[in-house]
Design a protein around this motif. Structure first.
Motif, PDB file in Angstrom:
ATOM      1  N   ASP A   9     -48.123  18.882   5.517  1.00 41.56           N
ATOM      2  CA  ASP A   9     -49.036  18.672   4.388  1.00 41.56           C
ATOM      3  C   ASP A   9     -48.567  17.518   3.509  1.00 41.56           C
ATOM      4  O   ASP A   9     -49.370  16.712   3.036  1.00 41.56           O
ATOM      5  CB  ASP A   9     -49.144  19.948   3.543  1.00 41.56           C
ATOM      6  N   ALA A  19     -49.388  14.313   5.278  1.00 37.14           N
ATOM      7  CA  ALA A  19     -50.827  14.032   5.230  1.00 37.14           C
ATOM      8  C   ALA A  19     -51.257  13.519   3.854  1.00 37.14           C
ATOM      9  O   ALA A  19     -52.112  12.637   3.749  1.00 37.14           O
ATOM     10  CB  ALA A  19     -51.609  15.282   5.609  1.00 37.14           C
ATOM     11  N   GLN A  20     -50.674  14.088   2.802  1.00 35.59           N
ATOM     12  CA  GLN A  20     -51.044  13.682   1.454  1.00 35.59           C
ATOM     13  C   GLN A  20     -50.466  12.325   1.083  1.00 35.59           C
ATOM     14  O   GLN A  20     -51.132  11.516   0.439  1.00 35.59           O
ATOM     15  CB  GLN A  20     -50.570  14.739   0.448  1.00 35.59           C
ATOM     16  N   ARG A  21     -49.231  12.087   1.472  1.00 39.84           N
ATOM     17  CA  ARG A  21     -48.568  10.842   1.078  1.00 39.84           C
ATOM     18  C   ARG A  21     -48.941   9.670   1.979  1.00 39.84           C
ATOM     19  O   ARG A  21     -48.932   8.515   1.552  1.00 39.84           O
ATOM     20  CB  ARG A  21     -47.045  11.049   1.111  1.00 39.84           C
ATOM     21  N   TYR A  22     -49.273   9.969   3.244  1.00 34.14           N
ATOM     22  CA  TYR A  22     -49.561   8.897   4.203  1.00 34.14           C
ATOM     23  C   TYR A  22     -50.844   9.224   4.966  1.00 34.14           C
ATOM     24  O   TYR A  22     -50.810   9.496   6.171  1.00 34.14           O
ATOM     25  CB  TYR A  22     -48.378   8.721   5.173  1.00 34.14           C
ATOM     26  N   PRO A  23     -51.994   9.240   4.250  1.00 39.60           N
ATOM     27  CA  PRO A  23     -53.249   9.671   4.875  1.00 39.60           C
ATOM     28  C   PRO A  23     -53.713   8.778   6.017  1.00 39.60           C
ATOM     29  O   PRO A  23     -54.411   9.248   6.910  1.00 39.60           O
ATOM     30  CB  PRO A  23     -54.245   9.640   3.704  1.00 39.60           C
ATOM     31  N   GLU A  24     -53.345   7.500   5.995  1.00 38.45           N
ATOM     32  CA  GLU A  24     -53.820   6.579   7.033  1.00 38.45           C
ATOM     33  C   GLU A  24     -52.855   6.494   8.211  1.00 38.45           C
ATOM     34  O   GLU A  24     -53.275   6.554   9.368  1.00 38.45           O
ATOM     35  CB  GLU A  24     -54.033   5.188   6.431  1.00 38.45           C
ATOM     36  N   ASP A  25     -51.558   6.354   7.930  1.00 38.92           N
ATOM     37  CA  ASP A  25     -50.587   6.122   9.002  1.00 38.92           C
ATOM     38  C   ASP A  25     -49.935   7.401   9.505  1.00 38.92           C
ATOM     39  O   ASP A  25     -49.235   7.372  10.524  1.00 38.92           O
ATOM     40  CB  ASP A  25     -49.500   5.152   8.516  1.00 38.92           C
ATOM     41  N   GLY A  26     -50.114   8.507   8.772  1.00 27.93           N
ATOM     42  CA  GLY A  26     -49.596   9.787   9.230  1.00 27.93           C
ATOM     43  C   GLY A  26     -48.090   9.784   9.433  1.00 27.93           C
ATOM     44  O   GLY A  26     -47.325   9.201   8.661  1.00 27.93           O
ATOM     45  N   ARG A  27     -47.659  10.433  10.507  1.00 27.78           N
ATOM     46  CA  ARG A  27     -46.221  10.611  10.766  1.00 27.78           C
ATOM     47  C   ARG A  27     -45.512   9.276  10.959  1.00 27.78           C
ATOM     48  O   ARG A  27     -44.361   9.110  10.547  1.00 27.78           O
ATOM     49  CB  ARG A  27     -46.041  11.486  12.013  1.00 27.78           C
ATOM     50  N   SER A  79     -66.151  12.837   5.468  1.00 25.80           N
ATOM     51  CA  SER A  79     -65.963  14.231   5.069  1.00 25.80           C
ATOM     52  C   SER A  79     -67.284  14.958   4.863  1.00 25.80           C
ATOM     53  O   SER A  79     -67.340  16.186   4.937  1.00 25.80           O
ATOM     54  CB  SER A  79     -65.129  14.306   3.788  1.00 25.80           C
TER      55      SER A  79
END
Length: 342
Positions: free
Chosen positions: A103, A106-114, A215
């Motif tokens: 989570d 996902a919140q901190r890096y919504p575009e690049d993810g992991r 969304s």
């Protein structure tokens, strides 16, 4: 009682109250119940907090000084809570740690993810294990809060009494509107979409074909029941001045250019107890939980020898950071599972 005994007792009391200001060993930022937190550990904790929560330390000298002292105070309380959790054998499960970390990513890096998360950690010189440990600390605090506040009860009579104390204005439910919208990149595109709608084309078709809002696109642009306060101010100003069944827009927000339609208007009305009872009960439960949490923290704080190095001593060493707030995400069962899990 002899004068010698009185002097000795006075000295003991004075030593107790001045203990938090007594010297600490070189290289130590704070001592909590005999546990020493080094300056290096505190600096490292700041780097991890910056990586996880995006908090940036001030650039000016006085700001940096206050920031360091605030972090030291927060770390003292965090260490105190860890000690209490260890005594109770509290340890969040690996599954909830991993889910919470996901989570955060996902919140901190919504575009690049992991991948973005991993790169950001590398840039800051922070390891994933350190971030995981920070997440585990927060979860431990949440579980401790839930254990300490378990059993707080709110009766129907409590909620009804709170309802009776509300003023007329406090009993009013705001106007609610059912809205649909689509969002595009330019005003010309929005005007074109509105003309299609005015010509009778189905709203859902235009949304699926044109809208950039992923969304709501699958639900044909439905935003649901919203109050004015739920919306961007610019969007709300137009949407709440439009009659039921009518189109509005183009109107620009930070997301792009919107065209919308008012599906239904539910006027403001006085709320009954049935409307507000559950919310009032939740509010009372939270107030009582926080009171119990605060009392426990204050007692634990007084029982624990907490001393700071001069450079890290807070302006108010006896103030307890977080005493008036519950740890975030306290929707966990005492064993560390999410409460909606079987």
């Amino acid at each position: 009682m002899g004068i010698g005994v009185i002097v000795a007792l006075a000295g003991a009391v004075l030593a107790f109250f001045l203990g938090r200001a007594s010297p600490v060993p070189t290289g130590i930022a704070v001592v909590v119940g005999g546990e020493q937190v080094t300056i290096d550990e505190l600096d490292r904790r700041i780097e991890v907090v910056e990586a996880v929560y995006g908090i940036e330390r001030p650039s000016d000298g006085p700001g940096q000084d206050r920031f360091g002292r605030d972090i030291a105070a927060s770390l003292a309380v965090a260490t105190l809570l860890e000690q209490a959790a260890d005594e109770r054998g509290i340890e969040p499960g690996e599954e909830v740690v991993e889910r919470t970390l996901a989570d955060v990513v996902a919140q901190r890096y919504p575009e690049d993810g992991r991948d973005g998360f991993t790169r950001a950690l590398a840039d800051r010189g922070v390891s994933e294990a350190e971030v995981r440990r920070e997440v585990q600390r927060q979860l431990t605090n949440q579980i401790l809060f839930l254990e300490l506040t378990a059993g707080v009860e709110v009766t129907d009579a409590d909620a009804r009494a709170a309802y009776g104390d509300l003023t007329g204005a406090e009993r009013m439910l705001p106007e609610v509107r059912e809205l649909r919208h689509l969002v595009v990149a330019t005003e010309d595109e929005a005007s074109s979409a509105r003309r299609e709608l005015e010509d009778g084309r189905a709203f859902g078709e235009v949304v699926v074909e044109r809208s950039l809002d992923g969304s709501t696109r699958e639900d044909e642009g439905r935003l649901g029941a919203l109050t004015r306060e739920d919306l961007d101010e610019r969007f709300a100003e137009v949407a709440f001045e439009t009659a039921e069944g009518e189109l509005f827009g183009p109107v620009r927000t930070d997301l792009g250019w919107h065209v919308g339609r008012v599906e239904e208007v539910r006027p403001a009305a006085e709320a009954t107890f049935e409307d507000l009872g559950p919310t009032l009960a939740d509010r009372i439960a939270l107030e009582r939980s926080l009171a119990r949490w605060r009392a426990w923290l204050e007692e634990r704080f007084e029982m624990t020898d907490i001393r700071y190095a001069d450079a890290y001593r807070p302006e108010a060493p006896d103030r307890i950071p977080g005493a008036d707030q519950r740890p975030p995400g306290t929707d966990l069962a005492p064993d560390g599972r999410a409460t909606d899990q079987p």
